[in-house]
Design a protein around this motif. Structure first.
Motif, PDB file in Angstrom:
ATOM      1  N   SER A  73     -12.439  -2.604  12.614  1.00 55.24           N
ATOM      2  CA  SER A  73     -11.827  -3.351  11.740  1.00 55.24           C
ATOM      3  C   SER A  73     -11.851  -2.563  10.190  1.00 55.24           C
ATOM      4  O   SER A  73     -12.831  -1.769   9.317  1.00 55.24           O
ATOM      5  CB  SER A  73     -12.221  -4.788  11.671  1.00 55.24           C
ATOM      6  N   ARG A 112     -10.914 -12.799   6.385  1.00 57.95           N
ATOM      7  CA  ARG A 112     -10.590 -12.419   7.771  1.00 57.95           C
ATOM      8  C   ARG A 112     -10.290 -11.219   7.814  1.00 57.95           C
ATOM      9  O   ARG A 112     -10.230 -10.616   7.307  1.00 57.95           O
ATOM     10  CB  ARG A 112      -8.547 -12.577   7.589  1.00 57.95           C
ATOM     11  N   VAL A 114      -9.212  -7.064   9.322  1.00 58.17           N
ATOM     12  CA  VAL A 114      -7.850  -6.687   9.013  1.00 58.17           C
ATOM     13  C   VAL A 114      -8.013  -5.336  10.184  1.00 58.17           C
ATOM     14  O   VAL A 114      -8.956  -4.879  10.032  1.00 58.17           O
ATOM     15  CB  VAL A 114      -7.490  -6.011   7.395  1.00 58.17           C
ATOM     16  N   THR A 115      -7.313  -5.167  11.117  1.00 57.70           N
ATOM     17  CA  THR A 115      -6.538  -3.588  11.906  1.00 57.70           C
ATOM     18  C   THR A 115      -5.430  -3.134  11.903  1.00 57.70           C
ATOM     19  O   THR A 115      -3.772  -4.140  10.167  1.00 57.70           O
ATOM     20  CB  THR A 115      -7.000  -4.542  13.443  1.00 57.70           C
ATOM     21  N   THR A 118      -2.549  -5.413  11.805  1.00 54.89           N
ATOM     22  CA  THR A 118      -2.081  -6.653  10.834  1.00 54.89           C
ATOM     23  C   THR A 118      -0.655  -6.595   9.936  1.00 54.89           C
ATOM     24  O   THR A 118      -0.454  -7.095   9.289  1.00 54.89           O
ATOM     25  CB  THR A 118      -3.442  -6.479   9.844  1.00 54.89           C
ATOM     26  N   VAL A 121      -0.435  -4.570   4.004  1.00 55.54           N
ATOM     27  CA  VAL A 121      -1.695  -5.247   3.472  1.00 55.54           C
ATOM     28  C   VAL A 121      -1.097  -5.413   1.939  1.00 55.54           C
ATOM     29  O   VAL A 121      -0.804  -4.425   1.147  1.00 55.54           O
ATOM     30  CB  VAL A 121      -2.677  -5.618   3.533  1.00 55.54           C
ATOM     31  N   ASP A 143      -1.896 -10.488   3.582  1.00 57.07           N
ATOM     32  CA  ASP A 143      -0.805  -9.634   4.596  1.00 57.07           C
ATOM     33  C   ASP A 143       0.607 -10.088   4.302  1.00 57.07           C
ATOM     34  O   ASP A 143       1.261 -10.812   3.361  1.00 57.07           O
ATOM     35  CB  ASP A 143      -1.082  -9.975   6.360  1.00 57.07           C
ATOM     36  N   LEU A 149      -6.670 -12.534   2.876  1.00 54.99           N
ATOM     37  CA  LEU A 149      -7.536 -12.198   3.721  1.00 54.99           C
ATOM     38  C   LEU A 149      -8.922 -12.187   2.928  1.00 54.99           C
ATOM     39  O   LEU A 149      -9.316 -11.512   3.758  1.00 54.99           O
ATOM     40  CB  LEU A 149      -6.505 -10.671   3.973  1.00 54.99           C
TER      41      LEU A 149
END
Length: 163
Positions: A73, A112, A114-115, A118, A121, A143, A149
């Motif tokens: 991530s 949260r 984030v990948t 997602t 952002v 997001d 996030l």
């Protein structure tokens, strides 16, 4: 199985000189419009200044594998960099000609993961309080669905530029 990414950047002295010759908001608007280069770090991480107004700055980034930590991530340092940039530039947008800032601290809360899934952002920075010597700003990372996030607060020292 290796992956590569190539990028370039402009001479950082160009915007540094310009920053000392303009009020903060004027300078940031020149960077946003592409008439002045942004920070080399923006090229390294591939993020951009999307919006700026008095007391507010918005940066965005499309997460990629190059932003990952070893567990798959986005690395917390990338979160922190976006949030620090948004909060700091929100402060910079309030400064008159001849004044500068530097971050004194940054407190980040990661909410949260984030990948790449997602999507884009954005970090929204706003000034909470500005005095003669310090300013307090916050930044929030969202997001595309406006889910929060991460959140940060930053204290900035304000000082006059010299010679």
């Amino acid at each position: 199985m290796g992956r590569t990414r190539t990028y370039g950047w402009e001479d950082p002295e160009v915007p540094a000189r310009a920053a000392g010759a303009m009020a903060g908001l004027e300078f940031l608007r020149e960077v946003q419009a592409g008439r002045l280069p942004g920070a080399p770090l923006g090229q390294t991480l591939d993020f951009a200044l999307d919006e700026v107004e008095h007391g507010r700055a918005v940066f965005s980034l499309l997460p990629g594998e190059e932003h990952y930590n070893p567990i798959g991530s986005m690395h917390g340092g990338v979160f922190a960099t976006l949030l620090d940039s948004a909060a700091g530039c929100a402060v910079q947008s309030t400064l008159p000609l001849g004044m500068a800032y530097t971050s004194l601290d940054l407190t980040v809360k990661f909410l949260r993961p984030v990948t790449v899934e997602t999507g884009r952002v954005r970090a929204v920075g706003t000034v909470i309080s500005a005095g003669r010597r310090t300013a307090l700003a916050q930044a929030q990372l969202f997001d595309a669905n406006d889910r929060l996030l991460a959140h940060a607060t930053s204290s900035c020292m304000l000082f006059p530029l010299t010679g």
